[in-house]
Design a protein around this motif. Structure first.
Motif, short mmCIF file in Angstrom:
data_model
loop_
_atom_site.label_atom_id
_atom_site.label_comp_id
_atom_site.label_asym_id
_atom_site.label_seq_id
_atom_site.Cartn_x
_atom_site.Cartn_y
_atom_site.Cartn_z
N ASP A 1 7.77 -4.80 -12.46
CA ASP A 1 7.66 -3.47 -13.06
C ASP A 1 9.01 -2.93 -13.50
O ASP A 1 9.11 -1.78 -13.91
CB ASP A 1 6.99 -2.49 -12.09
CG ASP A 1 7.82 -2.22 -10.84
OD1 ASP A 1 8.85 -2.91 -10.64
OD2 ASP A 1 7.45 -1.32 -10.07
N ASP B 1 13.02 -4.26 -5.86
CA ASP B 1 12.44 -3.97 -4.56
C ASP B 1 13.29 -4.59 -3.45
O ASP B 1 14.15 -5.44 -3.71
CB ASP B 1 11.01 -4.51 -4.49
CG ASP B 1 10.18 -4.11 -5.70
OD1 ASP B 1 10.07 -2.90 -5.95
OD2 ASP B 1 9.69 -5.00 -6.41
N ARG C 1 8.95 -0.99 -1.87
CA ARG C 1 8.69 -1.10 -3.30
C ARG C 1 9.41 0.01 -4.05
O ARG C 1 9.30 1.18 -3.70
CB ARG C 1 7.18 -1.03 -3.58
CG ARG C 1 6.82 -1.20 -5.06
CD ARG C 1 5.33 -1.10 -5.29
NE ARG C 1 4.81 0.22 -4.95
CZ ARG C 1 4.87 1.28 -5.76
NH1 ARG C 1 5.45 1.18 -6.95
NH2 ARG C 1 4.38 2.44 -5.38
N ASN C 2 10.15 -0.37 -5.07
CA ASN C 2 10.93 0.57 -5.85
C ASN C 2 10.01 1.32 -6.82
O ASN C 2 9.42 0.72 -7.72
CB ASN C 2 12.02 -0.17 -6.62
CG ASN C 2 13.05 0.75 -7.22
OD1 ASN C 2 12.77 1.89 -7.56
ND2 ASN C 2 14.28 0.26 -7.34
N ALA C 3 9.88 2.63 -6.60
CA ALA C 3 9.04 3.47 -7.46
C ALA C 3 9.86 4.22 -8.50
O ALA C 3 9.36 5.16 -9.14
CB ALA C 3 8.25 4.46 -6.61
N VAL D 1 8.71 2.96 -1.54
CA VAL D 1 7.47 3.13 -0.78
C VAL D 1 7.31 1.93 0.14
O VAL D 1 7.37 0.77 -0.32
CB VAL D 1 6.25 3.23 -1.72
CG1 VAL D 1 4.97 3.34 -0.90
CG2 VAL D 1 6.40 4.41 -2.66
N SER E 1 5.53 -0.72 1.54
CA SER E 1 4.28 -1.37 1.14
C SER E 1 4.09 -2.69 1.89
O SER E 1 3.47 -3.63 1.36
CB SER E 1 4.27 -1.61 -0.37
OG SER E 1 4.44 -0.40 -1.08
#
Length: 490
Positions: free
Chosen positions: A256, A260, A275-277, A282, A284
Motif C-alpha cells: 500500500d 510496516d 501496519r503503517n496507516a 495499527v 495487526s
C-alpha cells in the motif's frame, strides 16, 4: 545475547562473503576467540580468511553492520561489542584496519544493533548505534537457571554519529535529541516511515517502550530527531504492554506504499506487527496469523524475504530460549527449532517441517542474515548459533521468476536507504536498499523482487536518500541490474 553476522561483498568480486561475530567469557579473563571472515567462491562455498587484519577483533562481540562510510567503493564494517565498538576500514581486498580512534566512533557501552544510513541527505553514511544497558559482571543480578531480565534502571542512551565527509564522525546524540528517550535496545530498522523524504529510525527495546525517531532535519541543517513511537502507536502492543523486543523487520508488507514494522519477542509473547496507516501504526498481529503461532519460541533473528519468488514476503525466525528449562533433546538447554513461515493470502502459515529443513536443526539461534550467496535468484540465509556452528541455509524451494537491482550512489557505493519501485503484473511494489534489520545482522544490499509467473518488471524508479527520484524503465526477469545515480543502468 550474541552473536551477529554480515553478508557483504568485502573483496568486491561480485558475491557475498560472510563475517561472523564471536563472544567470549565475561569472567574467565583473556581475549575472546576473534571474529571470523569467510570468502565466497561464488557458488556458495566459503573459506576462512587466515589473516583478515583487524577484522579478527577479539572484543566480546555482539553485532555488525556493513557500509562504505568513506565513499571509496569498498564495504567497511562496524562491530558492536560489550565494551568499545570497532570501525574496520576495508583496504579494497577484504583486509581491514581498525580506524575507530581516528574516526571517533568507539562507544564504550554495550552496543547491540547498528546501522549506516545517510540521515542528513548529504551523500555520506551516518552511523546510529543501539545500546542495550549498563552492565558489569560485579554488579549483576543473581539469577538462577535463566538470563537476567533488564530493568528500567539499566536503560541507556543510543548514539548517533554524523559523518563529516572526511572519514571522521561527530557524536551528535545530544544535539539531535536522542537524550529525550532511553531504552534497552536490541533491534533497529531505518526507513522513511512518514513518507516525508527523510530517513527515520525504529528501535526495538527489551521490556521498555520502543522508539520511533522521526527525522526533523531541515535541508543543510544539523541532524534532529523526535521520538513519536507513542503517538504513532508502535511503542507498545495494542494492550499497552511493552514486550521484549529483539529482532526487527521493516517492509511494505501489503503493497500500500507504507513501510510496516515487525518486531519479534520473548516466548509466550506474540510478535508485534505494526501496519503503517500513513499517520500512525495499527497493531495487526492477529490479522496476519501471528497471534497464536508466534508465541511458541523466543525469537531473536528475523528475515522478511520472498523465498519462493511469488511476490509475497515470507518470514524466517531464529529462535533460542533464555530460561533453563530444556524442552528438546541435546546438550543445550536453551536450544529451540527455528521457524519458517509462508505468506498465503495475506497471512502467515508455518511451513512443515519446522524451520523448512528436511533434518531438524535445533540450537540456540541469534543473528540471521539474508542474501543470495550462490546467485541463483533465491534468497539464502546465514544463522549464528550460540556455542555451536552457524547454519548456511541454501534456498532449494520451487521458485518463480525474479529480478534483482544493485542500487549505487554517485560514488559507486550501495545507496543504503534508497527505495526501488516497480510494477509486477498490476501491482505496484516497493523494496528498499536495507542492510541493518533482523538481530545484530547485516544483509545483502541488493534489492530483490519475486515475480511469480511474470516475465518482467515495469516502470522501475528509484527514490534516492537525497530525496530525488529517477526513472529507469522496464526490465526482463531472471537478471541482476545495476541502477546508478545519474548514470542509467547496466
Amino acid at each position: 545475547m550474541g552473536g551477529g553476522v554480515a553478508l557483504a561483498d568485502v573483496d568486491d568480486d561480485g558475491d557475498l562473503d560472510a563475517y561472523l561475530v564471536q563472544g567470549g567469557s565475561l569472567t574467565g579473563g583473556g581475549e575472546g576467540p576473534g571474529n571470523e571472515l569467510y570468502l565466497n567462491d561464488g557458488q556458495g562455498r566459503f573459506e576462512l580468511v587466515s589473516d583478515p587484519g583487524d577484522a579478527a577483533d577479539r572484543g566480546y562481540g555482539m553485532g555488525v553492520t556493513a557500509g562504505d562510510y568513506d565513499n571509496d567503493g569498498d564495504l567497511d564494517l562496524y562491530v558492536t561489542n560489550w565494551g568499545p565498538n570497532v570501525l574496520l576500514r576495508n583496504d579494497g581486498g577484504g583486509r581491514f584496519d581498525d580506524v575507530t580512534a581516528a574516526a571517533g566512533v568507539g562507544d564504550p557501552g554495550w552496543g547491540t544493533a547498528a546501522a549506516f544510513l545517510d540521515l542528513d541527505a548529504d551523500g555520506d553514511l551516518d552511523l546510529f548505534v543501539v545500546n542495550y544497558l549498563t552492565y558489569s559482571p560485579g554488579s549483576a543480578q543473581d539469577c538462577v537457571h535463566t538470563y537476567c531480565g533488564p530493568t528500567a534502571d539499566d536503560a541507556t542512551a543510543d548514539r548517533l554519529y554524523r559523518n563529516n565527509g572526511d572519514a571522521t564522525f561527530t557524536d551528535v546524540s545530544e544535539t539531535a535529541g536522542l537524550n529525550t528517550a532511553f531504552g534497552n535496545g536490541l533491534g533497529i530498522a531505518g526507513a522513511d516511515f512518514d513518507e516525508d523524504g527523510r530517513l527515520d529510525l525504529f528501535v526495538a527495546n527489551d521490556g521498555m517502550p520502543n522508539q520511533l525517531w522521526l527525522n526533523d532535519t531541515p535541508p543543510g541543517a544539523d541532524l534532529r530527531f523526535r521520538d513519536e513511537a507513542l503517538l504513532w502507536g508502535c511503542a507498545m502492543d495494542d494492550h499497552g504492554f511493552a514486550k521484549a523486543g529483539m529482532g526487527v523487520a521493516a517492509a511494505d508488507f501489503d503493497d500500500d506504499g507504507g513501510t510496516d514494522i515487525l518486531v519479534v519477542n520473548l516466548g509466550r509473547q506474540t510478535d508485534s506487527f505494526y501496519r503503517n496507516a500513513g499517520t500512525h501504526f495499527v497493531d495487526s498481529t492477529s490479522r496476519i496469523g501471528l497471534g497464536v503461532s508466534s508465541r511458541r519460541f523466543t525469537r531473536f533473528g528475523v528475515a522478511l524475504a520472498d523465498f519462493d519468488n511469488d511476490g509475497d514476503l515470507d518470514m524466517y525466525q531464529g529462535n533460542g530460549r533464555i530460561d533453563h528449562s530444556p524442552e528438546f533433546e541435546g546438550d543445550d538447554p536453551f536450544a529451540e527449532p527455528n521457524v519458517l513461515y509462508r505468506r498465503i493470502e495475506g497471512a502467515y502459515e508455518v511451513v512443515s517441517p519446522e524451520g523448512g529443513t528436511d533434518e531438524p536443526l535445533i540450537h540456540t539461534s541469534r543473528g540471521v542474515a539474508m542474501g543470495d550467496v550462490d546467485d541463483d535468484g533465491g534468497i539464502d540465509l546465514v544463522v549464528v548459533n550460540k556455542d555451536a556452528r552457524a547454519y548456511l541455509l541454501m534456498n532449494r524451494a520451487p521458485r518463480g521468476n525474479w529480478v534483482r537491482f544493485r542500487v549505487l550512489n554517485r560514488h559507486g557505493s550501495d545507496a543504503i536507504g534508497a527505495t526501488v519501485w516497480g510494477t509486477v503484473d498490476a501491482t505496484r511494489q516497493r523494496r528498499s536498499v536495507q542492510t541493518a534489520t533482523s538481530y545484530l545482522a547485516s544483509h545483502d544490499p541488493r534489492v530483490h523482487f519475486g515475480l511469480g509467473l511474470a516475465t518482467g518488471i515495469a516502470d522501475v524508479e528509484v527514490r534516492w536518500p537525497t530525496g530525488e527520484t529517477e526513472v529507469f524503465g522496464d526490465f526482463e526477469a531472471d537478471r541482476t541490474v545495476e541502477l546508478r545515480y545519474g548514470a542509467g543502468w547496466r
